[in-house]
Scaffold this motif. Sequence first.
Motif, PDB file in Angstrom:
ATOM      1  N   MET A  73       0.921  -1.204   0.048  1.00  0.00           N
ATOM      2  CA  MET A  73       0.048   0.040  -0.093  1.00  0.00           C
ATOM      3  C   MET A  73       0.925   1.268   0.077  1.00  0.00           C
ATOM      4  O   MET A  73       1.747   1.351   0.848  1.00  0.00           O
ATOM      5  CB  MET A  73      -1.030   0.020   1.225  1.00  0.00           C
ATOM      6  CG  MET A  73      -1.604   1.095   1.198  1.00  0.00           C
ATOM      7  SD  MET A  73      -3.297   1.150   2.162  1.00  0.00           S
ATOM      8  CE  MET A  73      -3.495   3.022   2.445  1.00  0.00           C
ATOM      9  N   TYR A  75      -0.523   4.917  -0.306  1.00  0.00           N
ATOM     10  CA  TYR A  75      -1.194   5.805   0.225  1.00  0.00           C
ATOM     11  C   TYR A  75      -2.646   5.726   0.200  1.00  0.00           C
ATOM     12  O   TYR A  75      -3.186   4.992  -0.812  1.00  0.00           O
ATOM     13  CB  TYR A  75      -0.756   7.279  -0.321  1.00  0.00           C
ATOM     14  CG  TYR A  75      -0.881   7.395  -1.745  1.00  0.00           C
ATOM     15  CD1 TYR A  75      -2.090   7.985  -2.410  1.00  0.00           C
ATOM     16  CD2 TYR A  75       0.150   7.204  -2.659  1.00  0.00           C
ATOM     17  CE1 TYR A  75      -2.127   8.092  -3.668  1.00  0.00           C
ATOM     18  CE2 TYR A  75      -0.133   7.376  -3.956  1.00  0.00           C
ATOM     19  CZ  TYR A  75      -1.281   7.924  -4.404  1.00  0.00           C
ATOM     20  OH  TYR A  75      -1.516   8.077  -5.886  1.00  0.00           O
ATOM     21  N   ARG A  76      -3.376   6.588   0.879  1.00  0.00           N
ATOM     22  CA  ARG A  76      -4.973   6.581   0.762  1.00  0.00           C
ATOM     23  C   ARG A  76      -5.155   8.077   0.535  1.00  0.00           C
ATOM     24  O   ARG A  76      -4.696   9.008   1.277  1.00  0.00           O
ATOM     25  CB  ARG A  76      -5.597   6.044   2.141  1.00  0.00           C
ATOM     26  CG  ARG A  76      -6.976   6.142   1.967  1.00  0.00           C
ATOM     27  CD  ARG A  76      -7.825   5.598   3.422  1.00  0.00           C
ATOM     28  NE  ARG A  76      -8.915   5.781   3.269  1.00  0.00           N
ATOM     29  CZ  ARG A  76      -9.877   5.361   4.248  1.00  0.00           C
ATOM     30  NH1 ARG A  76      -9.437   5.095   5.396  1.00  0.00           N
ATOM     31  NH2 ARG A  76     -11.343   5.583   4.045  1.00  0.00           N
ATOM     32  N   CYS A  81      -7.572   3.765  -2.235  1.00  0.00           N
ATOM     33  CA  CYS A  81      -6.205   3.333  -1.759  1.00  0.00           C
ATOM     34  C   CYS A  81      -5.609   3.151  -3.010  1.00  0.00           C
ATOM     35  O   CYS A  81      -5.956   2.254  -3.855  1.00  0.00           O
ATOM     36  CB  CYS A  81      -6.153   2.118  -0.895  1.00  0.00           C
ATOM     37  SG  CYS A  81      -6.881   2.818   0.844  1.00  0.00           S
ATOM     38  N   THR A  82      -4.151   3.604  -2.917  1.00  0.00           N
ATOM     39  CA  THR A  82      -3.348   3.100  -4.257  1.00  0.00           C
ATOM     40  C   THR A  82      -2.067   2.024  -3.692  1.00  0.00           C
ATOM     41  O   THR A  82      -1.581   2.145  -2.642  1.00  0.00           O
ATOM     42  CB  THR A  82      -2.753   4.338  -4.667  1.00  0.00           C
ATOM     43  OG1 THR A  82      -3.609   5.230  -5.182  1.00  0.00           O
ATOM     44  CG2 THR A  82      -1.617   4.090  -5.903  1.00  0.00           C
ATOM     45  N   THR A  93      -5.599   1.498  -8.009  1.00  0.00           N
ATOM     46  CA  THR A  93      -6.088   2.246  -6.928  1.00  0.00           C
ATOM     47  C   THR A  93      -7.725   1.511  -7.106  1.00  0.00           C
ATOM     48  O   THR A  93      -8.239   1.224  -8.015  1.00  0.00           O
ATOM     49  CB  THR A  93      -6.473   3.528  -7.604  1.00  0.00           C
ATOM     50  OG1 THR A  93      -5.145   4.240  -7.531  1.00  0.00           O
ATOM     51  CG2 THR A  93      -7.376   4.564  -6.425  1.00  0.00           C
ATOM     52  N   ASP A  96     -12.782   3.162  -1.633  1.00  0.00           N
ATOM     53  CA  ASP A  96     -12.943   2.889  -0.173  1.00  0.00           C
ATOM     54  C   ASP A  96     -14.080   1.708  -0.365  1.00  0.00           C
ATOM     55  O   ASP A  96     -14.322   0.726   0.435  1.00  0.00           O
ATOM     56  CB  ASP A  96     -13.359   4.105   0.604  1.00  0.00           C
ATOM     57  CG  ASP A  96     -12.160   4.838   0.816  1.00  0.00           C
ATOM     58  OD1 ASP A  96     -11.041   4.559   0.559  1.00  0.00           O
ATOM     59  OD2 ASP A  96     -12.221   6.060   1.369  1.00  0.00           O
ATOM     60  N   LEU A 103     -10.323  -1.719   5.218  1.00  0.00           N
ATOM     61  CA  LEU A 103      -9.776  -0.438   5.389  1.00  0.00           C
ATOM     62  C   LEU A 103      -9.472  -0.244   6.951  1.00  0.00           C
ATOM     63  O   LEU A 103      -8.437   0.505   7.178  1.00  0.00           O
ATOM     64  CB  LEU A 103     -11.151   0.636   5.298  1.00  0.00           C
ATOM     65  CG  LEU A 103     -11.227   1.133   3.792  1.00  0.00           C
ATOM     66  CD1 LEU A 103     -12.479   2.065   3.737  1.00  0.00           C
ATOM     67  CD2 LEU A 103     -10.049   1.768   3.127  1.00  0.00           C
ATOM     68  N   LEU A 106      -5.363  -1.088   6.853  1.00  0.00           N
ATOM     69  CA  LEU A 106      -4.636  -0.735   5.869  1.00  0.00           C
ATOM     70  C   LEU A 106      -3.883   0.771   6.190  1.00  0.00           C
ATOM     71  O   LEU A 106      -4.500   1.600   6.948  1.00  0.00           O
ATOM     72  CB  LEU A 106      -5.392  -0.105   4.446  1.00  0.00           C
ATOM     73  CG  LEU A 106      -6.142  -1.360   3.684  1.00  0.00           C
ATOM     74  CD1 LEU A 106      -6.793  -0.866   2.534  1.00  0.00           C
ATOM     75  CD2 LEU A 106      -4.876  -2.391   3.309  1.00  0.00           C
ATOM     76  N   SER A 107      -2.677   0.714   6.221  1.00  0.00           N
ATOM     77  CA  SER A 107      -1.867   1.954   6.569  1.00  0.00           C
ATOM     78  C   SER A 107      -0.664   2.147   5.339  1.00  0.00           C
ATOM     79  O   SER A 107      -0.380   1.043   4.766  1.00  0.00           O
ATOM     80  CB  SER A 107      -1.203   1.746   7.835  1.00  0.00           C
ATOM     81  OG  SER A 107      -0.470   0.650   8.059  1.00  0.00           O
ATOM     82  N   ASP A 108      -0.238   3.366   5.359  1.00  0.00           N
ATOM     83  CA  ASP A 108       0.806   3.591   4.314  1.00  0.00           C
ATOM     84  C   ASP A 108       2.077   2.693   4.386  1.00  0.00           C
ATOM     85  O   ASP A 108       2.471   2.585   5.533  1.00  0.00           O
ATOM     86  CB  ASP A 108       1.034   5.079   4.332  1.00  0.00           C
ATOM     87  CG  ASP A 108      -0.072   6.078   3.923  1.00  0.00           C
ATOM     88  OD1 ASP A 108      -1.010   5.559   3.740  1.00  0.00           O
ATOM     89  OD2 ASP A 108       0.339   7.406   3.909  1.00  0.00           O
ATOM     90  N   THR A 158      -5.763   3.084  12.459  1.00  0.00           N
ATOM     91  CA  THR A 158      -6.759   3.349  11.480  1.00  0.00           C
ATOM     92  C   THR A 158      -8.283   3.680  11.757  1.00  0.00           C
ATOM     93  O   THR A 158      -9.071   3.677  10.928  1.00  0.00           O
ATOM     94  CB  THR A 158      -6.676   1.975  10.537  1.00  0.00           C
ATOM     95  OG1 THR A 158      -6.901   0.693  11.542  1.00  0.00           O
ATOM     96  CG2 THR A 158      -5.199   1.655  10.044  1.00  0.00           C
TER      97      THR A 158
END
Length: 187
Positions: A73, A75-76, A81-82, A93, A96, A103, A106-108, A158
């Motif tokens: 992942m 970024y969001r 999210c990409t 991408t 959401d 979700l 998910l973190s960068d 998150t």
Amino acid sequence: MKANEIRKGMVFQLDGKNILVKHVQVQSPSSRSGSTLYKVRGQDLVSRQKFERSFKGDEMVEPVDMTRSAVQMLYRDGDGCTFMDIKSYEQYTLSDEALEDELDFLSDGLEGITALVADGAVLAIELPATVALEITDCAPGMKAASSSARTKPATLATGLIVQVPEYLTPGEVIKVNSETREFISRA
């Protein structure tokens, strides 16, 4: 493919819908004449509707040809999210809405994610079994609390809220089971 070969993470076609399997529960017969049932929970990849159905072991389902790619992942943002394919550096991408169940984890920079790709498009992602997340808010830690004592709710980076042992404090990183959404241990 027979229903008794269905496993978590597979995609099969039923009534014109592509179903991503999220959970399979085997129910053994309670009598000699009964047959083993395979209770499948999942999600329609197009409409995002939940899917739940029991199959007999010899019922046939049509597997969908998919490739799996390791992604990270990036970024969001407002679009969703990409993710980046770790081998080809291609970026995907997902909205959401498409990631509704994932979700909270998910973190960068999160690694260990698998993307399910068909015809060059990412249909869904699979999370690693455990995800490390930081506690951002919870009641103060109790020095005298033992590890088997009561729990308290903790809000993670998150936004996910899980029950954690009383001795944990904000700023600590913990491991969370991505399927059951339960605390496992300190990271």
